[in-house]
Design an enzyme around this catalytic site. Structure first.
Site, PDB file in Angstrom:
ATOM      1  N   ASP A 265       0.320  -1.026   0.424  1.00  0.00           N
ATOM      2  CA  ASP A 265      -0.018  -0.072  -0.398  1.00  0.00           C
ATOM      3  C   ASP A 265       1.088   1.077  -0.212  1.00  0.00           C
ATOM      4  O   ASP A 265       1.619   0.779  -0.113  1.00  0.00           O
ATOM      5  CB  ASP A 265      -1.013   0.127   0.987  1.00  0.00           C
ATOM      6  CG  ASP A 265      -1.882   1.161   0.850  1.00  0.00           C
ATOM      7  OD1 ASP A 265      -3.158   0.998   1.495  1.00  0.00           O
ATOM      8  OD2 ASP A 265      -2.062   2.219   0.321  1.00  0.00           O
TER       9      ASP A 265
HETATM   10  C1  GLC Z   1      -4.102   4.367  -0.345  1.00  0.00           C
HETATM   11  C2  GLC Z   1      -4.722   3.216   0.565  1.00  0.00           C
HETATM   12  C3  GLC Z   1      -5.281   1.884  -0.678  1.00  0.00           C
HETATM   13  C4  GLC Z   1      -5.101   2.756  -2.066  1.00  0.00           C
HETATM   14  C5  GLC Z   1      -3.862   3.739  -2.755  1.00  0.00           C
HETATM   15  C6  GLC Z   1      -3.720   4.193  -3.779  1.00  0.00           C
HETATM   16  O1  GLC Z   1      -3.331   4.510   1.032  1.00  0.00           O
HETATM   17  O2  GLC Z   1      -5.030   2.668   1.198  1.00  0.00           O
HETATM   18  O3  GLC Z   1      -6.518   0.909  -0.371  1.00  0.00           O
HETATM   19  O4  GLC Z   1      -5.335   1.944  -2.977  1.00  0.00           O
HETATM   20  O5  GLC Z   1      -3.463   4.322  -1.228  1.00  0.00           O
HETATM   21  O6  GLC Z   1      -4.585   4.924  -3.572  1.00  0.00           O
END
Ligand code: GLC
Length: 714
Positions: A265
Site C-alpha cells: 500500500d
Molecule cells: C491508499 C489506500 C489504498 C489505495 C492506495 C493507492 O492509501 O490504502 O486502498 O489503493 O493508497 O491510492
C-alpha cells in the site's frame, strides 16, 4: 510474448532495471514538465536516468495522456518494457456507482459484477490496466471510515461480492479483452479490524479468528483470479503485514496459492520504520523483499537500498528475478508487450465514459442499494402531494462518496433534481434548516402534506483517514429532526452516509427512514424514484446499525456466551448484557423493508438427519401479500449447536433474491451439505463435526424460522 521469452528478457536486464520494475510512482512524477531532478524524484532516491526503468505508475488516466507517457517511456526504456497504469477504481471510473457498502446492500452479485464491468470499460478506454479493487476487508466497527469501501460484516456475503467484483473487472481473458482490468484485492490482511476503529491502528486477533472470518473473502477473490494483492497498513499479530513473511509467504502464497503480483500500500514499506520493526530503509526494504512484496508503492526502500542488498548478498538475486518475472507476466497477460497502449482510445473514451447507458446502470444500481428502514404508511409519496424538502443534503451534489477519483460532483444529480422530476416546482418547496430552527417556516409549511429531510454525512467523513468516535448525525441534524417533529407533519428522513450511523435519537421522530448511502452519479434520481414509488426498495443491510457507539463493534454473528440473554431471562442481572441498552442493534444485518409485505411458509427440510455424503434441501414458500411488485432477499442461517470452539449464534450460509408480483408466491430452495458447516478448529484445521445444527430462514438475521438437522458421523 511467450513466457520463456520473459525469462530471456530478465537475463538481459541489469540489476537496476530489475529493481526499476518494482518501483511504482504517483502521477506527479509524470505530470511534471520539468525534466530536471525535482523534489519528489529526489525524495524517492531516484535520478532522471533511473526514471526510464520504472515499472508502473498510479493515478494517471486519459487515453491521450497515457499514450503519450507510454510512448515517451518506451523511447527511453532500453529493453522496451512498457509501464503498467494503475488506479483506485473502487465503485466506478467517471460514472460512479454506490459505495461498495451500498452496492452490497443489493445482495445481487450479478449487479455488482455489472458495475465492475462498466467501470473496467470506462477505465480501459482511458488507458488504465489495473484497479486497486475490490477492497474485501470484513468490517464490524462503524467508527472506521473505510467501512464504506467494504461489503460488510459477513464472510459469506463478502466472498460472493469479492468474486463478483473480480469477474466484472477481469472477465475471462485479460489479454484478448482490452475492455477489462486486472483486479487487485486488498488489503491483505484484516485491515478492517483496527483496535477502537481508529485508522491505521493495531489489529489484534487470533489466527483462528483471522482464518474464520477475515481470510475467506481474500481467498475468494484470489480463487476468482485476482491478479494482484495489496498489503495492508496494519500489523497482523504484532508484525506489519507489509513486512510479514509468515502472512505473505506461508499463508498468502503457499497456502492460499496466490502467484500474482503483491504490491505494497502507499508508503507502507517505508512505514515499517515508524512501526518500529525497521531501523532504516535498508531494514524496511529487506523485510518487505523477504515477505515477497513485488512492487513498492511510493516509498524509497527498493529504489535506495535494494541494489546494495543484492550486491552484498543480503537478499538473493534469484528472488529478485522471481519478483520481476511476476511483474512481467502481468504485463504480458495484459498484452502490453504486443500492444503497450492496450485499450487506450480517445474516440472510444468519448463514447464510453459517462455514457447514458452507464448512467442508467448507475441509477439502477443505486435504486437496488437503497434500504427502507422505517415506513409508517407514509411511503411511497403520492404525486399530488405538496412536499417540503429540508436539510443539508437537499441540494448537495456530494453524493459520490470516497474513492470516486474521476467522478465529478458537478455532474451528479441532487435529491432535489431527482424529486423535481416527479412533482411540479409548486409542489416541491425547499426550506432552509435555519427557518425551521428559528420557527420562521410555519407559513411555508401550512399546506405541505409531507416533509422530506435530507440528512447524513459529507463524503469526506468516511473513507480513508476518516474514523469517528461519534457516529451520530453530524452538526445540528438531530436538533433539526426534533424541531420538525413539533410541526405535526408526516416526516420522511433520507440518509446519504458512508457508515452505519447511531440513529437512536431520531428513529422515533420520523415516519419514514430511507438509507441511500453515497449513491453515486445518479443517486438523487434513484432516491427520488424510490420515494415516489417508481421503484419498490429491496435493499438489505450488510452491516448492523448500532443503538449507540457503546455497542460497537456489533455484528449479527457474534459467538455464544456462557450467560446468554433472551426474551425469557432478560430481567435477570447476571447475563451478558448492558445496564442501559439492549444487546440487539437498532437495525440488524440483513434488514430492509419493502412497499409490500412478504409472508413465509413453514420451513420444509428434505431430511432432518444426513451424512457427509448427503445434502439437505431447505425449502420455503414466499408470497407477496401486497398490491405492488417487489423483491425479497430470502436468507439462510445456520447455528452449529456444539463445536470444538464456541460457535456463532448464527451464520449466513445462503441468500436468494426473488421478484414477486402482487399475490405471487415462489418456492425458495437452499442446499446444505457438510461442507457449508465446516469451521476453523482449535488446531486450525477447517472441518465439519457431526452433531445438531439449527437451520434458520427469514427476511433478516433476526426474523427467522428455525428447524434442527443432525449430521451423523457416517
Ligand atoms: C491508499 C489506500 C489504498 C489505495 C492506495 C493507492 O492509501 O490504502 O486502498 O489503493 O493508497 O491510492
Amino acid at each position: 510474448m511467450e513466457s520463456i521469452k520473459l525469462k530471456e528478457l530478465i537475463n538481459k536486464m541489469t540489476v537496476e532495471e530489475k529493481i526499476g520494475q518494482m518501483i511504482q510512482l504517483s502521477a506527479d512524477f509524470y505530470n511534471t514538465t520539468e525534466n530536471e531532478i525535482t523534489g519528489p524524484i529526489n525524495d524517492m532516491h531516484l535520478t532522471t536516468e533511473k526514471m526510464p526503468t520504472i515499472g508502473s505508475v498510479l493515478g494517471i488516466s486519459g487515453a491521450e495522456q497515457v499514450k503519450a507517457i507510454q510512448q515517451s517511456h518506451l523511447e527511453s526504456n532500453r529493453l522496451g518494457i512498457p509501464l503498467l497504469f494503475m488506479a483506485d477504481i473502487v465503485h466506478g471510473y467517471r460514472t460512479i456507482f454506490p459505495i461498495p457498502l451500498g452496492l452490497a446492500s443489493s445482495w445481487d452479485p450479478k449487479l455488482v459484477e455489472q458495475t465492475a464491468s462498466i467501470a473496467a470499460r470506462e477505465s480501459s478506454v482511458s488507458g488504465l490496466h489495473v484497479t486497486f479493487s475490490p477492497m474485501v476487508d470484513l468490517v464490524r466497527d462503524a467508527r472506521w471510515g473505510r467501512v464504506m469501501e467494504s461489503t460488510g460484516e459477513d464472510a459469506y456475503l463478502n466472498q460472493q461480492m469479492a468474486r463478483a467484483f473480480v469477474r466484472g473487472y477481469q472477465g475471462l481473458n485479460l489479454k484478448e479483452d482490452v475492455s477489462k482490468l486486472a483486479a487487485c484485492v486488498k488489503h491483505f490482511a484484516a485491515y478492517g479490524a483496527p483496535v477502537a476503529g481508529r485508522e491505521y491502528n493495531t489489529v489484534n486477533m487470533s489466527e483462528r479468528q483471522l482464518r474464520e472470518n477475515y481470510l475467506p473473502a481474500y481467498k475468494a477473490a484470489i480463487d476468482e483470479g485476482s491478479r494482484l494483492v495489496m498489503t495492508a497498513f496494519n500489523t497482523v499479530d504484532g508484525i506489519p503485514a507489509t513486512g510479514n513473511s509468515w502472512l505473505m509467504n506461508e499463508l498468502l502464497r503457499k497456502e492460499m496459492g496466490f502467484d500474482g503480483v503483491l504490491i505494497s500500500d502507499w508508503g507502507a514499506i517505508g512505514e515499517l520504520i515508524a512501526h518500529g520493526v525497521a531501523e532504516n530503509l535498508k531494514d524496511a526494504g529487506t523485510l518487505a523483499f523477504e515477505a515477497g512484496v513485488d512492487i513498492e508503492m511510493m516509498s524509497a526502500a527498493y529504489s535506495s537500498e535494494l541494489k546494495g542488498l543484492i550486491e552484498s548478498g543480503t537478499v538473493d538475486e534469484q528472488k529478485l528475478d522471481e519478483a520481476v518475472l511476476r511483474i512481467l507476466e502481468l504485463k504480458n497477460d495484459l498484452g502490453l508487450f504486443e500492444n503497450p497502449y492496450r485499450g487506450a482510445d480517445a474516440q472510444k473514451e468519448e463514447q464510453e465514459v459517462f455514457s447514458q447507458e452507464n448512467r442508467e446502470a448507475a441509477r439502477m444500481s443505486a435504486e437496488q442499494s437503497i434500504v427502507l428502514l422505517k415506513n409508517e404508511q407514509i411511503l411511497p409519496l403520492k404525486k399530488d402531494m405538496k412536499v417540503a424538502l429540508i436539510g443539508p443534503n437537499s441540494k448537495t451534489n456530494d453524493l459520490l462518496g470516497s474513492w470516486s477519483w474521476k467522478g465529478d460532483t458537478s455532474e451528479t444529480r441532487s435529491l432535489y433534481e431527482g424529486m423535481i422530476e416527479h412533482v411540479s416546482s409548486e409542489q416541491l418547496v425547499l426550506i432552509e434548516e435555519t427557518d425551521i430552527l428559528n420557527h420562521a417556516a410555519d407559513a411555508k409549511l401550512a399546506d405541505v402534506d409531507v416533509i422530506v429531510l435530507a440528512l447524513g454525512e459529507t463524503s469526506e467523513m468516511s473513507g480513508e483517514a476518516a474514523s469517528r468516535t461519534s457516529i451520530t448525525l453530524p452538526g445540528n441534524q438531530n436538533e433539526l429532526v426534533k424541531a420538525i417533529r413539533k410541526l405535526s407533519k408526516p416526516v420522511v428522513a433520507t440518509l446519504f452516509n458512508g457508515r452505519p450511523l447511531d440513529l437512536s435519537d431520531i428513529v422515533d421522530d420520523v415516519d419514514g427512514l430511507v438509507e441511500a448511502w453515497f449513491p453515486g452519479t445518479e443517486g438523487g434520481a434513484a432516491l427520488a424514484n424510490v420515494l415516489f414509488g417508481e421503484v419498490n426498495p429491496s435493499g438489505k443491510l450488510t452491516m448492523s446499525f448500532p443503538r449507540n457507539i457503546g455497542q460497537v463493534p456489533i455484528y449479527y454473528n457474534q459467538d455464544k456466551t456462557g450467560r446468554p440473554m433472551n426474551e425469557e431471562n432478560k430481567a435477570e442481572k447476571y447475563l451478558s448484557k448492558y445496564l442501559d441498552v439492549e444487546n440487539s442493534p437498532l437495525f440488524p444485518f440483513g434488514f430492509g423493508l419493502s412497499y409490500t409485505t412478504f409472508s413465509y411458509s413453514a420451513l420444509n427440510l428434505s431430511h432432518t438427519t444426513f451424512t457427509k455424503e448427503d445434502s439437505v434441501t431447505v425449502s420455503v414458500t414466499v408470497k407477496n401479500e401486497g398490491t405492488v411488485a417487489g423483491s425479497e432477499i430470502v436468507q439462510l442461517y445456520v447455528q452449529d449447536e456444539v463445536g470444538k470452539v464456541v460457535r456463532p449464534v448464527k451464520e449466513l450460509k445462503g441468500f436468494k433474491k426473488i421478484a414477486l408480483e402482487p399475490q405471487e408466491e415462489k418456492d425458495v430452495n437452499f442446499t446444505l451439505t457438510a461442507k457449508e458447516l465446516a469451521y476453523v478448529h482449535p488446531d486450525l484445521t477447517f472441518a465439519t463435526d457431526s452433531g445438531t445444527f439449527k437451520v434458520m430462514v427469514g427476511t433478516d438475521s433476526e426474523n427467522v424460522q428455525s428447524e434442527t438437522i443432525r449430521l451423523m458421523t457416517k
